[in-house]
Structures are given as structure tokens and as C-alpha cells.
Enzyme design. Structure first.
Site, short mmCIF file in Angstrom:
data_model
loop_
_atom_site.label_atom_id
_atom_site.label_comp_id
_atom_site.label_asym_id
_atom_site.label_seq_id
_atom_site.Cartn_x
_atom_site.Cartn_y
_atom_site.Cartn_z
N HIS A 1 0.88 -1.18 0.00
CA HIS A 1 0.00 0.00 0.00
C HIS A 1 0.92 1.23 0.00
CE1 HIS A 1 -2.79 2.91 1.87
NE2 HIS A 1 -3.79 2.11 1.54
N ASP B 1 3.18 -4.40 8.04
CA ASP B 1 1.94 -3.64 7.92
C ASP B 1 0.80 -4.64 8.12
OD1 ASP B 1 -0.41 -2.55 6.98
OD2 ASP B 1 0.46 -1.71 5.16
N GLN C 1 -4.44 -5.25 6.91
CA GLN C 1 -5.47 -6.13 6.34
C GLN C 1 -5.51 -7.51 7.00
OE1 GLN C 1 -7.83 -5.25 4.47
NE2 GLN C 1 -7.11 -3.27 3.72
N LYS D 1 -10.26 -0.91 10.59
CA LYS D 1 -10.36 -2.06 9.69
C LYS D 1 -10.68 -3.34 10.47
CE LYS D 1 -7.11 -0.15 6.32
NZ LYS D 1 -8.00 0.25 5.23
N CYS E 1 -4.60 2.60 -3.70
CA CYS E 1 -3.38 3.06 -3.01
C CYS E 1 -2.24 2.08 -3.21
CB CYS E 1 -3.61 3.29 -1.52
SG CYS E 1 -4.86 4.51 -1.19
C1 LIG Z 1 -2.37 -2.80 3.56
C2 LIG Z 1 -2.71 -1.43 4.05
N1 LIG Z 1 -1.78 -0.69 4.65
C3 LIG Z 1 -2.03 0.53 5.12
C4 LIG Z 1 -3.27 1.09 5.00
C5 LIG Z 1 -3.51 2.46 5.56
O1 LIG Z 1 -4.36 2.40 6.66
P1 LIG Z 1 -4.87 3.74 7.36
O2 LIG Z 1 -5.48 4.57 6.28
O3 LIG Z 1 -5.88 3.27 8.35
O4 LIG Z 1 -3.69 4.39 7.98
C6 LIG Z 1 -4.28 0.38 4.35
C7 LIG Z 1 -5.61 0.98 4.15
O5 LIG Z 1 -6.35 0.62 3.27
C8 LIG Z 1 -4.00 -0.91 3.88
O6 LIG Z 1 -4.93 -1.65 3.27
#
Ligand SMILES: Cc1ncc(COP(=O)(O)O)c(C=O)c1O
Length: 412
Positions: free
Chosen positions: A129, A207, A210, A233, A370
Site C-alpha cells: 500500500h 503492515d 489487512q 479495519k 493506493c
Molecule cells: C495494507 C494497508 N496498509 C495501510 C493502509 C492504511 O491504513 P490507514 O489509512 O488506516 O492508515 C491500508 C488501508 O487501506 C492498507 O490496506
């Protein structure tokens, strides 16, 4: 508000309808298939936040009055709940953040930047992401280091053999990798990545955005160095998340948000920092958010194991059924998918597919998600993503498939 439709129980006894009834927003005629963007929140989470504001609202730590003590107890109780949920050794290893993005930026700017120098290498994976790509990309640019990318296999999994081969001992300093891809739905073998990275002397940030809602989390078993995730999430509130770090490493990290609550002592020309984790939580914290996250963790824990199997079944079946439709390409591996499916419809823009689906009361994500570097590797600019939670139903999947067929007929 309309009443919710009857939902059939699963063969194993899991009852999506019972889960569904805890989510007031699902009384609207919406099939919420955008859970990877944000899940909905169940009543207990909404009530816990409401209760905090109605009965306990105060700043934490700085107040001597009883409401301050209650707010502090609620906030620290939530920290303990997060620590237990992710397998941390102690609550002090958990920093409250505004979400995954904030946690990754804190590590990249507060620690990694200090350790990376000219000629060093930082690895991300091809399926990251932007939140786990841009902070590292910018760090290496400023520091004269190189960004390396773990490539994909033809099955669109991470090519760990290529990663191991490319990892240069002494040069590799950091590896930043997603536990679960927000586009491909693939679960990455983060333990194997950590083992390889540590063998080369690099540290690893995972990270977890998900993964946390769908897979058991154990940072000790993963053997990562940092783990970031978002509350929204996993049925918690927006604007709250957590960063876990090995306690020794957190102690070496610079705080980014300077000001109230994060100091030990301030003189006119110097300041010293509060203990870990408070030094990373400058300013009035999101106490209601933390309370909501703590409640969400409790709620996730009440879900039967069958709920997670059910979500994985929905994702797998949907991937199979979409792939069988003419003109539809499903992205991601055939096996090992947790909770989401991304796809493209030949000759139809992803936004048009999403628009047709929205007209039928079905909410999906469409766009680059993203993950533009991944999109380029897949040779596409955008895709449609459906993502599941235990309150989704097979009837919603059936409606989705009808909608996708209708979109194709309309536009081709
Ligand atoms: C894999 C992953 N990393 C990071 C993020 C960013 O999360 P946040 O917007 O809650 O900081 C997302 C959000 O869709 C994501 O799917």
C-alpha cells in the site's frame, strides 16, 4: 430504516444474521462489500465510546480529579487489551497512533532514517500500500540509500527466493512488508521474511492493516520488529490504531510529535522525553478511540472460529465465481486468500462497474487502491475490490455477480 433480510445459518452453525444484527448501519439497504477500506462498527463499540463521553470524559494522566483517573484507566486498559491481542510482551510496547499510516511514518522517520545511510538498502514488496511505500521511498531518497522491491512470482505471490538472493548482508537495513495485500488478498509469509531479513542484519516492519480482523495475531511468532495496524479495519473507530515495537527498539526511536504529555522535563532551551510509549503520544490522545478499539478487540474475540472460515469461504467462492464470468479477470493467487478479491471487467472501467453496483445498493472499492506500483506490475490502472466481514451473506455475493454481469452488458 428498513429491516434486515433473513439470513440463513451456515452448515457449521455459524450465523451471519446474528452478527449482522449488531450493526445498525446494515439496516440500510446496503451490501457493504468494502470492508478492507473500513469495516462497520458493532453496537458494543458504539456504546463503549458513547459511555466514555457521557460518563468518563477527561484528559488522561494530567488530571488529578476522578474523571481524569477514570479516563486514564480506560485508556491504559485499552492499551493492555491491544498488547494481549497481538501477543506483545507488555502494554508499554504498544504506542497508540491514528492508524497504520501514522505508525509506519513514525518508524520510518523516527528510527529507520537514523539508521540508514548512503549505499544502504531498504526493501519493500511489490504489493505494498502507498502507506508502506512512500515513507520508505522518501527516506531512501533523502539519505542516499536504495529502495529494493521484493518481486512477484507468476502466481502473484512474493518471490521469496529472489528476495533471499538479493538481500545483501550489511547493506540491507530495513524491510517493510504487508501481512495481507489489500489488492491481491494474498497472505505473506512474514515469518520467513523476518528470518531472512534478520539473517542479513535488517529490521522488519509488518503492515498488519489487512490481517488483524481475519487472522490470529502474534508478533512474537512473526518475529517482526514493528507491527502497525488500524482500528477502523477491525470493527473499531477511525482515527485510532497501534504500533507495536520491540521495547529495546522503541527506546531508540525519536518522537515526531513534540509538545504536551510526551516530555519528562522542559527547560528553556532543552527538553527530555517521557518514558516509552508516552513519548510517542504527544498532545491529548484519542481516548474514546482507544476505548472503542479495546471494545472492538473484545468483540472480535467473541466471534467463533467458524466466522473466519466463513469469510475466507466467501472470498474464495467469490473469486471462483467471478473468474467464471466472461471477460472477468481476478487478480491474486488462487489459494491462500483471506478476505478480499480484486478483479477487472474487460472493456469496462472499474469506476463504471462500481457505479452500476452502487445503483444496486452494493458498495465496493474501485480505483488504484493506493497501490499504484502494484497496479503497474499487473498492467492495469485500476480494479474493483470486494472485501468481506462475517456479516456479509451469500445473497450479497449473488447480487454482486448479477451486478457485474449487468455492468458488462451495459458497457460492452
Ligand atoms: C495494507 C494497508 N496498509 C495501510 C493502509 C492504511 O491504513 P490507514 O489509512 O488506516 O492508515 C491500508 C488501508 O487501506 C492498507 O490496506
Amino acid at each position: 430504516m428498513s429491516r434486515q433480510p433473513e439470513v440463513e445459518k451456515e452448515q457449521g452453525g455459524f450465523d451471519p444474521g446474528a452478527v449482522r444484527r449488531m450493526f445498525a448501519i446494515l439496516n440500510r439497504e446496503i451490501a457493504w462489500l468494502d470492508n478492507a477500506a473500513t469495516t462497520q462498527r458493532p453496537e458494543p463499540v458504539l456504546q463503549a465510546m458513547d459511555r466514555f463521553y457521557r460518563q468518563h470524559n477527561a484528559n488522561t494522566r494530567r488530571s488529578v480529579h476522578r474523571l481524569g483517573a477514570e479516563a486514564t484507566a480506560a485508556y491504559e486498559g485499552a492499551r493492555a487489551a491491544v498488547a494481549q491481542f497481538i501477543g506483545a510482551a507488555a502494554p508499554e510496547e504498544v504506542v497508540f497512533t491514528s492508524g497504520t499510516t501514522a505508525g509506519i511514518n513514525l518508524v520510518a522517520a523516527g528510527l529507520a532514517r537514523r539508521e540508514i545511510g548512503p549505499g544502504d538498502e531498504v526493501w519493500v514488496s511489490a504489493m505494498e500500500h502507498h502507506s508502506n511505500w512512500v515513507p520508505w521511498q522518501q527516506a531512501v531518497q533523502r539519505l542516499g540509500a536504495t529502495l529494493k522491491v521484493i518481486p512477484l512470482t507468476p502466481e502473484r505471490r512474493l518471490d521469496l527466493a529472489a528476495f533471499r538472493k538479493g538481500l545483501a548482508a550489511r547493506k540491507a537495513k530495513w524491510v517493510a512488508v504487508a501481512w495481507v495485500s489489500n489488492v491481491l488478498g494474498a497472505v505473506n509469509d512474514v515469518r520467513a521474511i523476518c528470518d531472512a531479513a534478520h539473517g542479513a542484519g535488517a529490521q522488519v516492519l509488518v503492515d498488519g492493516a489487512q490481517g488483524v480482523a481475519h487472522l490470529p495475531v502474534d508478533v512474537a511468532a512473526m518475529d517482526c520488529d514493528f507491527f502497525a495496524f488500524s482500528g477502523h479495519k477491525m470493527y473499531g473507530p477511525m482515527g485510532i490504531g497501534a504500533l507495536w515495537g520491540r521495547s529495546g527498539l522503541l527506546g531508540q526511536m525519536d518522537p515526531l510529535m513534540l509538545g504536551g504529555e510526551m516530555i519528562a522535563r522542559v527547560d528553556e532551551r532543552s527538553a527530555t522525553w517521557a518514558e516509552v510509549p508516552y513519548r510517542f503520544e504527544g498532545g491529548t490522545p484519542n481516548v474514546a478511540g482507544a476505548v472503542g478499539l479495546g471494545e472492538a478487540i473484545g468483540w472480535v474475540r467473541t466471534l467463533p472460529a467458524a466466522a473466519h472460515g466463513y469469510v475466507a469461504d466467501l472470498a474464495r467462492e467469490t473469486a471462483q465465481q467471478l473468474a467464471a464470468l466472461p471477460g472477468v479477470t481476478v487478480w491474486g493467487p488462487a489459494e491462500g486468500r483471506v478476505s478480499l478479491v480484486s478483479f477487472s471487467v474487460e472493456g469496462v472501467h472499474a469506476h463504471d462497474v462500481a457505479q452500476v453496483l452502487d445503483g444496486r445498493g452494493i458498495a465496493v472499492r474501485a480505483g488504484h487502491m493506493c497501490a499504484q506500483p502494484l497496479m503497474r506490475r499487473l498492467g492495469i490502472e485500476s480494479a474493483v475490490r470486494v472485501s468481506f466481514a462475517p456479516y456479509n451473506t451469500r445473497d450479497e455475493v449473488r447480487r454482486l455477480l448479477e451486478g457485474v454481469r449487468a455492468a458488462r452488458e451495459l458497457f460492452t
